[in-house]
Design a protein around this motif. Structure first.
Motif, mmCIF file in Angstrom:
data_model
loop_
_atom_site.group_PDB
_atom_site.id
_atom_site.type_symbol
_atom_site.label_atom_id
_atom_site.label_comp_id
_atom_site.label_asym_id
_atom_site.label_seq_id
_atom_site.Cartn_x
_atom_site.Cartn_y
_atom_site.Cartn_z
ATOM 1 N N GLY A 46 9.862 29.608 36.554
ATOM 2 C CA GLY A 46 9.825 28.590 35.524
ATOM 3 C C GLY A 46 9.256 27.298 36.054
ATOM 4 O O GLY A 46 8.174 27.255 36.619
ATOM 5 N N ASN A 47 10.013 26.204 35.878
ATOM 6 C CA ASN A 47 9.530 24.884 36.272
ATOM 7 C C ASN A 47 9.783 24.630 37.750
ATOM 8 O O ASN A 47 10.689 23.908 38.137
ATOM 9 C CB ASN A 47 10.252 23.804 35.454
ATOM 10 N N THR A 48 8.993 25.215 38.625
ATOM 11 C CA THR A 48 9.116 24.938 40.050
ATOM 12 C C THR A 48 7.730 24.704 40.628
ATOM 13 O O THR A 48 6.722 25.086 40.046
ATOM 14 C CB THR A 48 9.769 26.110 40.804
ATOM 15 N N ALA A 49 7.704 24.069 41.773
ATOM 16 C CA ALA A 49 6.428 23.792 42.419
ATOM 17 C C ALA A 49 5.857 25.061 43.029
ATOM 18 O O ALA A 49 6.597 25.923 43.493
ATOM 19 C CB ALA A 49 6.614 22.742 43.500
ATOM 20 N N PRO A 50 4.538 25.213 43.023
ATOM 21 C CA PRO A 50 3.938 26.371 43.673
ATOM 22 C C PRO A 50 4.044 26.256 45.183
ATOM 23 O O PRO A 50 4.288 25.168 45.710
ATOM 24 C CB PRO A 50 2.474 26.301 43.220
ATOM 25 N N PRO A 51 3.838 27.342 45.887
ATOM 26 C CA PRO A 51 3.864 27.278 47.347
ATOM 27 C C PRO A 51 2.626 26.572 47.882
ATOM 28 O O PRO A 51 1.698 26.262 47.145
ATOM 29 C CB PRO A 51 3.870 28.754 47.755
ATOM 30 N N ASP A 52 2.641 26.298 49.190
ATOM 31 C CA ASP A 52 1.464 25.703 49.816
ATOM 32 C C ASP A 52 0.305 26.704 49.802
ATOM 33 O O ASP A 52 0.502 27.914 49.813
ATOM 34 C CB ASP A 52 1.764 25.327 51.275
ATOM 35 N N SER A 53 -0.898 26.161 49.769
ATOM 36 C CA SER A 53 -2.121 26.949 49.989
ATOM 37 C C SER A 53 -2.385 28.017 48.935
ATOM 38 O O SER A 53 -2.851 29.105 49.251
ATOM 39 C CB SER A 53 -2.075 27.608 51.383
ATOM 40 N N ILE A 54 -2.089 27.732 47.660
ATOM 41 C CA ILE A 54 -2.552 28.660 46.632
ATOM 42 C C ILE A 54 -4.056 28.451 46.452
ATOM 43 O O ILE A 54 -4.621 27.435 46.834
ATOM 44 C CB ILE A 54 -1.807 28.454 45.297
ATOM 45 N N ARG A 55 -4.692 29.445 45.857
ATOM 46 C CA ARG A 55 -6.161 29.469 45.837
ATOM 47 C C ARG A 55 -6.738 28.516 44.790
ATOM 48 O O ARG A 55 -7.710 27.810 45.050
ATOM 49 C CB ARG A 55 -6.626 30.906 45.577
ATOM 50 N N THR A 56 -6.185 28.512 43.588
ATOM 51 C CA THR A 56 -6.657 27.624 42.524
ATOM 52 C C THR A 56 -5.449 27.016 41.826
ATOM 53 O O THR A 56 -4.334 27.525 41.936
ATOM 54 C CB THR A 56 -7.505 28.378 41.486
ATOM 55 N N TYR A 57 -5.685 25.934 41.079
ATOM 56 C CA TYR A 57 -4.560 25.203 40.498
ATOM 57 C C TYR A 57 -4.894 24.781 39.061
ATOM 58 O O TYR A 57 -5.583 23.804 38.837
ATOM 59 C CB TYR A 57 -4.264 23.969 41.342
ATOM 60 N N LEU A 58 -4.412 25.568 38.094
ATOM 61 C CA LEU A 58 -4.563 25.243 36.675
ATOM 62 C C LEU A 58 -6.004 24.895 36.310
ATOM 63 O O LEU A 58 -6.266 23.938 35.576
ATOM 64 C CB LEU A 58 -3.629 24.087 36.298
ATOM 65 N N LYS A 63 3.822 31.783 28.042
ATOM 66 C CA LYS A 63 3.213 32.626 29.069
ATOM 67 C C LYS A 63 1.716 32.838 28.852
ATOM 68 O O LYS A 63 0.946 32.858 29.811
ATOM 69 C CB LYS A 63 3.940 33.961 29.129
ATOM 70 N N ASP A 64 1.304 32.999 27.584
ATOM 71 C CA ASP A 64 -0.128 33.211 27.319
ATOM 72 C C ASP A 64 -0.939 31.996 27.763
ATOM 73 O O ASP A 64 -1.993 32.131 28.406
ATOM 74 C CB ASP A 64 -0.348 33.487 25.835
ATOM 75 N N PHE A 65 -0.449 30.804 27.416
ATOM 76 C CA PHE A 65 -1.158 29.572 27.773
ATOM 77 C C PHE A 65 -1.274 29.430 29.279
ATOM 78 O O PHE A 65 -2.362 29.176 29.820
ATOM 79 C CB PHE A 65 -0.434 28.370 27.169
ATOM 80 N N TYR A 66 -0.146 29.605 29.985
ATOM 81 C CA TYR A 66 -0.166 29.376 31.430
ATOM 82 C C TYR A 66 -0.888 30.490 32.186
ATOM 83 O O TYR A 66 -1.477 30.234 33.238
ATOM 84 C CB TYR A 66 1.254 29.183 31.953
ATOM 85 N N THR A 67 -0.882 31.687 31.651
ATOM 86 C CA THR A 67 -1.655 32.759 32.288
ATOM 87 C C THR A 67 -3.143 32.419 32.249
ATOM 88 O O THR A 67 -3.850 32.540 33.257
ATOM 89 C CB THR A 67 -1.398 34.098 31.601
ATOM 90 N N ARG A 68 -3.619 31.958 31.087
ATOM 91 C CA ARG A 68 -5.029 31.566 30.979
ATOM 92 C C ARG A 68 -5.323 30.363 31.873
ATOM 93 O O ARG A 68 -6.346 30.321 32.554
ATOM 94 C CB ARG A 68 -5.392 31.233 29.521
ATOM 95 N N ALA A 69 -4.413 29.395 31.869
ATOM 96 C CA ALA A 69 -4.649 28.176 32.643
ATOM 97 C C ALA A 69 -4.732 28.475 34.132
ATOM 98 O O ALA A 69 -5.624 27.971 34.834
ATOM 99 C CB ALA A 69 -3.540 27.160 32.365
ATOM 100 N N TRP A 70 -3.806 29.301 34.641
ATOM 101 C CA TRP A 70 -3.816 29.617 36.073
ATOM 102 C C TRP A 70 -4.950 30.566 36.448
ATOM 103 O O TRP A 70 -5.450 30.520 37.574
ATOM 104 C CB TRP A 70 -2.478 30.221 36.498
ATOM 105 N N ASP A 71 -5.365 31.414 35.508
ATOM 106 C CA ASP A 71 -6.473 32.332 35.776
ATOM 107 C C ASP A 71 -7.832 31.636 35.698
ATOM 108 O O ASP A 71 -8.866 32.249 35.986
ATOM 109 C CB ASP A 71 -6.453 33.503 34.793
#
Length: 517
Positions: free
Chosen positions: A242-254, A503-511
């Protein structure tokens, strides 16, 4: 008539009923103590807040609040249930001893009524505990949001610039844990924001500027105020529950969203971010680089530039004094380039001295009982000095400045000011806004949250945007709220929208799939 000994089936049923009664008592006590404890120490929180806290739980040495919670929620109910069970067993043993081992001679109906009453009282305890716990963590809102058909994508407004002839430079300063409530001298020893208030006495501010529901950490503050959406994860790029920070070093960001740096980049701005901490933490560097920032200056740069060790705190990064000294050099450089080339700039920065545990550098005399209040004031003196520097240089004639907290002050068990803030209903984020010329006299809409800061920053930079809207927010420079905006929803509907998983919105945003309203 003598009662017959129970059959094995009845005996088994009696044992199961007794066990269920004790389990119900234990569960009721756990829920009741947890609910009362949460309300007492932290006030109303959300289920996501609780999940984040549980993920980060630690039991340090000493009798800390974590240990108090462990003893109160885990140990105490178990001890109470064991005491009740021991008393019940002792009573039964005494009865059997008196009756030379005979079975309970009471009529079967009486025995059933006694067991039913015991179980009923235990269930009442469970219901009461569940009600108190549910109220303390906003369980109803969480369930409603989880089942909601609302989706942020239905309200998201990609910013559309309709005019840029008045565009100007902008400086955006995030104050670590910058909570306005700390200025209340009825609650605290002194107002630590006094130095900043003195330098910005003729500036505007947004009254009752709010942290968005579910926010409360730096990346949530940056994303909400620069992208106009809550920071949430999905199962695809990372799983944060849910509302938590991503880990370090992810490949792309929103990458599917259009954020502040993207808009400025499209309008020809140069974007620079400066911070004393390591930019890789929580993938802040990825977010900035994916959203239009040309330069990110962080801890690694300062360490390689010959900074003195006394100006670093070992747990975090460079002091605010030295960061803002570098920021003076940076704005000199950017402003000179802008005058030469005509290219406007966006200089964003993030302080860190006020992140607990409190660290007082040699430029910070501690003259309060609470060390942290002195540290806050020293940090504000550095920011006020930076404002004074911009004023002396004449930069405020053509440069907008927004100073804002990145989130309310943290309230984990080891943090300061629980007594003053835990159950305080008037908490808000500090902010100051400077816009050159007559526009600095425009009234700012009170009560906005961090999602509306995104379009506010765009308009502070002199850009005209359609319907004053970006992301889920509407600029504080207008009172006209578009009918289809998230800000036009009632309080309950808005809370549900912000809390929903979408989920649909954030899946598209992160992809990286471009999202549209």
């Amino acid at each position: 008539m003598t009662a017959k000994p129970p059959t094995p089936v009845r005996r088994f049923g009696s044992i199961v009923g007794t066990v269920l009664t004790y389990v119900a008592i234990w569960l009721g006590l756990v829920l009741l103590i947890a609910g009362v404890g949460i309300r007492w120490f932290w006030g109303r929180i959300t289920v996501r807040d609780m999940m984040i806290s549980l993920q980060n739980v630690d039991l340090p040495a000493g009798y800390t609040r974590e240990w108090q919670g462990f003893y109160g929620i885990v140990v105490a109910p178990l001890v109470i249930v064991l005491i009740l069970a021991a008393c019940h067993a002792g009573h039964a043993l005494r009865v059997r001893t008196r009756r030379l081992g005979a079975w309970d001679q009471r009529p079967r109906r009486q025995r059933r009524r006694t067991r039913a009453l015991s179980l009923g009282l235990a269930l009442i305890l469970v219901v009461t505990g569940a009600s108190v716990f549910s109220s303390s963590v906003g369980l109803a809102d969480f369930v409603r949001a989880s089942r909601s058909t609302m989706d942020i994508g239905d309200y998201y407004a990609a910013p559309e610039v309709t005019g840029s002839e008045n565009q100007r430079n902008i400086v955006n300063i995030y104050l670590e844990s910058g909570e306005q409530t700390l200025s209340d001298t009825n609650l605290f020893e002194k107002d630590p924001y006094a130095p900043l208030e003195e330098q910005t006495s003729d500036w505007q501010s947004i009254e009752d500027y709010q942290q968005y529901q579910g926010g409360g950490w730096t990346m949530a503050g940056l994303v909400s105020s620069q992208c106009g959406i809550p920071l949430k994860g999905t199962i695809a790029p990372w799983y944060g529950g849910g509302n938590t920070a991503p880990p370090d070093s992810i490949r792309t960001y929103l990458q599917g969203t259009t954020c502040l740096g993207d808009v400025f980049k499209q309008q020809g701005y140069k974007n620079v971010f400066m911070g004393g901490a390591r930019a890789e933490f929580a993938s802040k560097d990825t977010f900035l680089q994916d959203h239009g920032y040309d330069e990110v200056k962080d801890l690694d740069l300062w360490k390689n530039s010959g900074e003195s060790e006394k100006d670093f705190r070992p747990d975090w990064g460079l002091s605010d004094q030295r960061l803002l000294d570098h920021a003076k050099d940076e704005i000199d450089r950017l402003h000179a380039e802008s005058e030469k080339t005509g290219q406007p700039f966006n200089l964003s920065m993030l302080t860190l001295d006020t992140h607990e545990p409190a660290t007082a550098y040699d430029y910070c005399p501690v003259d309060t009982e609470s060390r942290l209040i002195s540290v806050y004031q020293c940090s504000m003196e550095q920011v006020a000095g930076y404002v004074d520097y911009m004023k002396d240089k004449g930069y405020l004639d053509d440069t907008a400045v927004v100073i804002q907290g990145d989130h309310l002050k943290h309230m984990t068990s080891s943090d300061s000011f629980h007594e003053q803030l835990d159950r305080n209903d008037h908490r808000s984020i500090v902010n100051r806004v400077w816009v050159p010329g007559q526009e600095n006299k425009r009234r700012l809409r009170p009560g906005i949250d961090q999602l509306s800061m995104y379009p506010t920053l765009l308009e502070a930079a002199g850009l005209d945007i359609r319907d004053h809207s970006a992301g889920l927010g509407v600029s504080a420079f207008t009172d006209a709220i578009p009918g289809g905006s998230a800000q036009a929803l009632g309080p309950r509907g808005y809370r549900e929208l912000v809390a929903t998983d979408s989920k649909d919105f954030y899946t598209r945003a992160w992809d990286g799939e471009e999202v549209h309203g």
